[in-house]
Design a protein around this motif. Sequence first.
Motif, PDB file in Angstrom:
ATOM      1  N   GLY A   2       0.803  -1.134  -0.294  1.00  0.00           N
ATOM      2  CA  GLY A   2      -0.271   0.336   0.032  1.00  0.00           C
ATOM      3  C   GLY A   2       1.368   0.707   0.531  1.00  0.00           C
ATOM      4  N   ALA A   3       0.096   2.306   0.020  1.00  0.00           N
ATOM      5  CA  ALA A   3       1.177   3.715  -0.608  1.00  0.00           C
ATOM      6  C   ALA A   3       1.486   4.005   1.153  1.00  0.00           C
ATOM      7  CB  ALA A   3      -0.062   4.706  -0.721  1.00  0.00           C
ATOM      8  N   LYS A   4       2.914   4.950   0.748  1.00  0.00           N
ATOM      9  CA  LYS A   4       2.973   5.037   2.308  1.00  0.00           C
ATOM     10  C   LYS A   4       2.223   6.837   2.387  1.00  0.00           C
ATOM     11  CE  LYS A   4       7.829   7.216   3.489  1.00  0.00           C
ATOM     12  NZ  LYS A   4       9.022   7.550   3.856  1.00  0.00           N
ATOM     13  N   VAL A   5       1.772   6.699   3.929  1.00  0.00           N
ATOM     14  CA  VAL A   5       1.109   7.415   4.381  1.00  0.00           C
ATOM     15  C   VAL A   5       2.256   9.049   5.084  1.00  0.00           C
ATOM     16  CG1 VAL A   5      -1.162   8.752   5.147  1.00  0.00           C
ATOM     17  CG2 VAL A   5      -1.669   6.397   4.328  1.00  0.00           C
ATOM     18  N   ILE A   6       2.090   9.806   4.804  1.00  0.00           N
ATOM     19  CA  ILE A   6       2.846  11.398   4.989  1.00  0.00           C
ATOM     20  C   ILE A   6       2.154  12.018   5.474  1.00  0.00           C
ATOM     21  CG2 ILE A   6       4.667  12.802   4.719  1.00  0.00           C
ATOM     22  CD1 ILE A   6       5.607  10.660   2.511  1.00  0.00           C
ATOM     23  N   MET A   7       1.848  12.760   7.165  1.00  0.00           N
ATOM     24  CA  MET A   7       1.216  13.408   7.355  1.00  0.00           C
ATOM     25  C   MET A   7       2.191  15.245   7.167  1.00  0.00           C
ATOM     26  SD  MET A   7       0.658  12.874  11.632  1.00  0.00           S
ATOM     27  CE  MET A   7       0.260  15.006  12.105  1.00  0.00           C
ATOM     28  N   VAL A   8       1.926  15.839   7.057  1.00  0.00           N
ATOM     29  CA  VAL A   8       2.513  17.423   7.038  1.00  0.00           C
ATOM     30  C   VAL A   8       1.294  18.108   8.057  1.00  0.00           C
ATOM     31  CG1 VAL A   8       3.351  19.332   6.182  1.00  0.00           C
ATOM     32  CG2 VAL A   8       3.049  17.144   4.553  1.00  0.00           C
ATOM     33  N   ALA A   9       2.928  19.042   9.035  1.00  0.00           N
ATOM     34  CA  ALA A   9       2.407  19.422  10.367  1.00  0.00           C
ATOM     35  C   ALA A   9       2.689  20.700  10.273  1.00  0.00           C
ATOM     36  CB  ALA A   9       2.018  18.548  11.658  1.00  0.00           C
ATOM     37  N   SER A  10       2.118  21.711  11.635  1.00  0.00           N
ATOM     38  CA  SER A  10       2.973  23.274  11.457  1.00  0.00           C
ATOM     39  C   SER A  10       1.865  22.974  13.401  1.00  0.00           C
ATOM     40  CB  SER A  10       2.867  24.091  10.983  1.00  0.00           C
ATOM     41  OG  SER A  10       1.629  23.947  10.461  1.00  0.00           O
ATOM     42  N   GLY A  11       3.319  24.169  13.907  1.00  0.00           N
ATOM     43  CA  GLY A  11       2.194  24.343  15.405  1.00  0.00           C
ATOM     44  C   GLY A  11       1.822  25.383  15.412  1.00  0.00           C
ATOM     45  N   LYS A  12       1.966  26.381  14.438  1.00  0.00           N
ATOM     46  CA  LYS A  12       1.378  27.028  14.202  1.00  0.00           C
ATOM     47  C   LYS A  12       0.785  27.654  12.442  1.00  0.00           C
ATOM     48  CE  LYS A  12       2.672  31.741  15.059  1.00  0.00           C
ATOM     49  NZ  LYS A  12       2.625  32.190  13.142  1.00  0.00           N
ATOM     50  N   GLY A  13      -0.209  28.617  12.367  1.00  0.00           N
ATOM     51  CA  GLY A  13      -0.439  29.097  10.786  1.00  0.00           C
ATOM     52  C   GLY A  13       0.920  29.789  10.186  1.00  0.00           C
ATOM     53  N   GLY A  14       1.054  29.560   9.029  1.00  0.00           N
ATOM     54  CA  GLY A  14       1.971  31.042   8.632  1.00  0.00           C
ATOM     55  C   GLY A  14       3.144  30.004   8.025  1.00  0.00           C
ATOM     56  N   THR A  15       3.038  28.742   8.639  1.00  0.00           N
ATOM     57  CA  THR A  15       4.513  28.726   7.654  1.00  0.00           C
ATOM     58  C   THR A  15       4.406  28.308   6.337  1.00  0.00           C
ATOM     59  OG1 THR A  15       3.930  26.096   8.120  1.00  0.00           O
ATOM     60  CG2 THR A  15       5.054  27.904  10.329  1.00  0.00           C
ATOM     61  N   GLY A  16       3.758  28.693   6.249  1.00  0.00           N
ATOM     62  CA  GLY A  16       4.075  27.534   4.025  1.00  0.00           C
ATOM     63  C   GLY A  16       3.381  25.934   4.426  1.00  0.00           C
ATOM     64  N   LYS A  17       2.758  25.790   5.267  1.00  0.00           N
ATOM     65  CA  LYS A  17       2.440  24.202   4.631  1.00  0.00           C
ATOM     66  C   LYS A  17       2.387  23.314   4.028  1.00  0.00           C
ATOM     67  CE  LYS A  17       0.093  22.882   7.892  1.00  0.00           C
ATOM     68  NZ  LYS A  17      -1.082  22.763   7.363  1.00  0.00           N
ATOM     69  N   SER A  18       1.330  24.160   3.788  1.00  0.00           N
ATOM     70  CA  SER A  18       0.691  24.190   2.294  1.00  0.00           C
ATOM     71  C   SER A  18       1.299  23.796   0.964  1.00  0.00           C
ATOM     72  CB  SER A  18      -1.211  24.425   2.563  1.00  0.00           C
ATOM     73  OG  SER A  18      -2.143  23.846   3.336  1.00  0.00           O
ATOM     74  N   THR A  19       1.897  25.413   1.143  1.00  0.00           N
ATOM     75  CA  THR A  19       3.085  25.131  -0.528  1.00  0.00           C
ATOM     76  C   THR A  19       3.816  24.103  -0.287  1.00  0.00           C
ATOM     77  OG1 THR A  19       2.089  27.858  -0.102  1.00  0.00           O
ATOM     78  CG2 THR A  19       4.027  26.436  -1.286  1.00  0.00           C
ATOM     79  N   LEU A  20       4.303  23.980   0.811  1.00  0.00           N
ATOM     80  CA  LEU A  20       5.067  22.546   0.480  1.00  0.00           C
ATOM     81  C   LEU A  20       4.365  21.058   0.647  1.00  0.00           C
ATOM     82  CD1 LEU A  20       7.404  23.180   3.537  1.00  0.00           C
ATOM     83  CD2 LEU A  20       8.061  23.989   1.298  1.00  0.00           C
ATOM     84  N   SER A  21       3.333  21.406   1.282  1.00  0.00           N
ATOM     85  CA  SER A  21       3.176  20.016   0.629  1.00  0.00           C
ATOM     86  C   SER A  21       2.387  20.212  -1.189  1.00  0.00           C
ATOM     87  CB  SER A  21       1.681  19.720   1.371  1.00  0.00           C
ATOM     88  OG  SER A  21       1.422  19.899   2.474  1.00  0.00           O
ATOM     89  N   VAL A  22       1.975  20.482  -1.063  1.00  0.00           N
ATOM     90  CA  VAL A  22       1.653  20.949  -2.602  1.00  0.00           C
ATOM     91  C   VAL A  22       3.202  20.412  -3.567  1.00  0.00           C
ATOM     92  CG1 VAL A  22       1.068  21.662  -5.210  1.00  0.00           C
ATOM     93  CG2 VAL A  22      -0.125  21.999  -2.993  1.00  0.00           C
ATOM     94  N   LEU A  23       4.160  21.291  -3.156  1.00  0.00           N
ATOM     95  CA  LEU A  23       4.965  21.271  -4.089  1.00  0.00           C
ATOM     96  C   LEU A  23       6.545  19.863  -4.012  1.00  0.00           C
ATOM     97  CD1 LEU A  23       6.885  25.062  -4.061  1.00  0.00           C
ATOM     98  CD2 LEU A  23       5.136  23.704  -5.220  1.00  0.00           C
ATOM     99  N   LEU A  24       6.195  19.678  -3.243  1.00  0.00           N
ATOM    100  CA  LEU A  24       6.817  18.296  -2.641  1.00  0.00           C
ATOM    101  C   LEU A  24       6.137  17.315  -2.888  1.00  0.00           C
ATOM    102  CD1 LEU A  24       8.071  18.593   1.033  1.00  0.00           C
ATOM    103  CD2 LEU A  24       8.741  18.867  -0.672  1.00  0.00           C
ATOM    104  N   ALA A  25       3.995  17.098  -3.120  1.00  0.00           N
ATOM    105  CA  ALA A  25       3.787  16.002  -3.404  1.00  0.00           C
ATOM    106  C   ALA A  25       4.389  16.298  -5.055  1.00  0.00           C
ATOM    107  CB  ALA A  25       1.992  16.435  -3.540  1.00  0.00           C
TER     108      ALA A  25
END
Length: 244
Positions: A2-25
């Motif tokens: 099966g697929a490897k499942v990876i979570m992308v997390a941050s303690g607070k908002g504004g770290t650029g987490k979603s942008t990194l999620s897309v670019l890494l994906a």
Amino acid sequence: MGAKVIMVASGKGGTGKSTLSVLLAAELAAAGKRALLIELDSGLRSVDIIAGVCGKTVYDIEDILSGRCEADKAVVQSPLYPGLSVVSAPYSGGEIRPEALRVMVNKMMPVFDIVLLDTAAGLGAPFLAAKAVASMALVVITPDAVTMRDGRIVADELFDSGMPEIRLIINRVAVGRGAKNPVSNLDECIDTVGAQLIGVVPASQEIAFAAAEGRVLGAASDEKLIMRSIAFRILGEDAPLVIR
């Protein structure tokens, strides 16, 4: 397998987490992996713009989890990144329920090689649900005291829950002659959070425009090279830690 499942997390908002999620994906897809990015941040949707699927989504993660549609109906192919599929969060409302997410991810695992879960900031329901199904966590911080401290809280929660792999990404690092960051050096970030470093991403107009306008990174850009290196390291390959 099966697929490897990876979570992308941050303690607070504004770290650029979603942008990194897309670019890494996107880079994982470019490496030949069938990649699915699931956005869990209900009410603060942004992945659809960054991945170029804005206006193409009919159903979202809440529709799947509530049983209003089958999972495949909410999966949208990114027109920007071949091999990348996206499930968006709703514009408002919605609740991420751990057991429902587990059922959904289990259905997706035979179809994809990588499932990335873009969680909401903090330790709320999206984080807890993702933690219950992921086998790897990427903790995203920026080089300042607040996100370092909050990143440590997130990392401690992941360590305490027995997450097999926890890796640190330091984002929006000022680089170049005369560049100054709020902390004295990156070692301080690593020591504070207490997780193994997997990538350092510079403060970059190239990345900012990619996020704001839904466009790809330049093929020969340093930013592209950095994202590719992190993606290879996620896959366990012996790729250099690129800092530009």
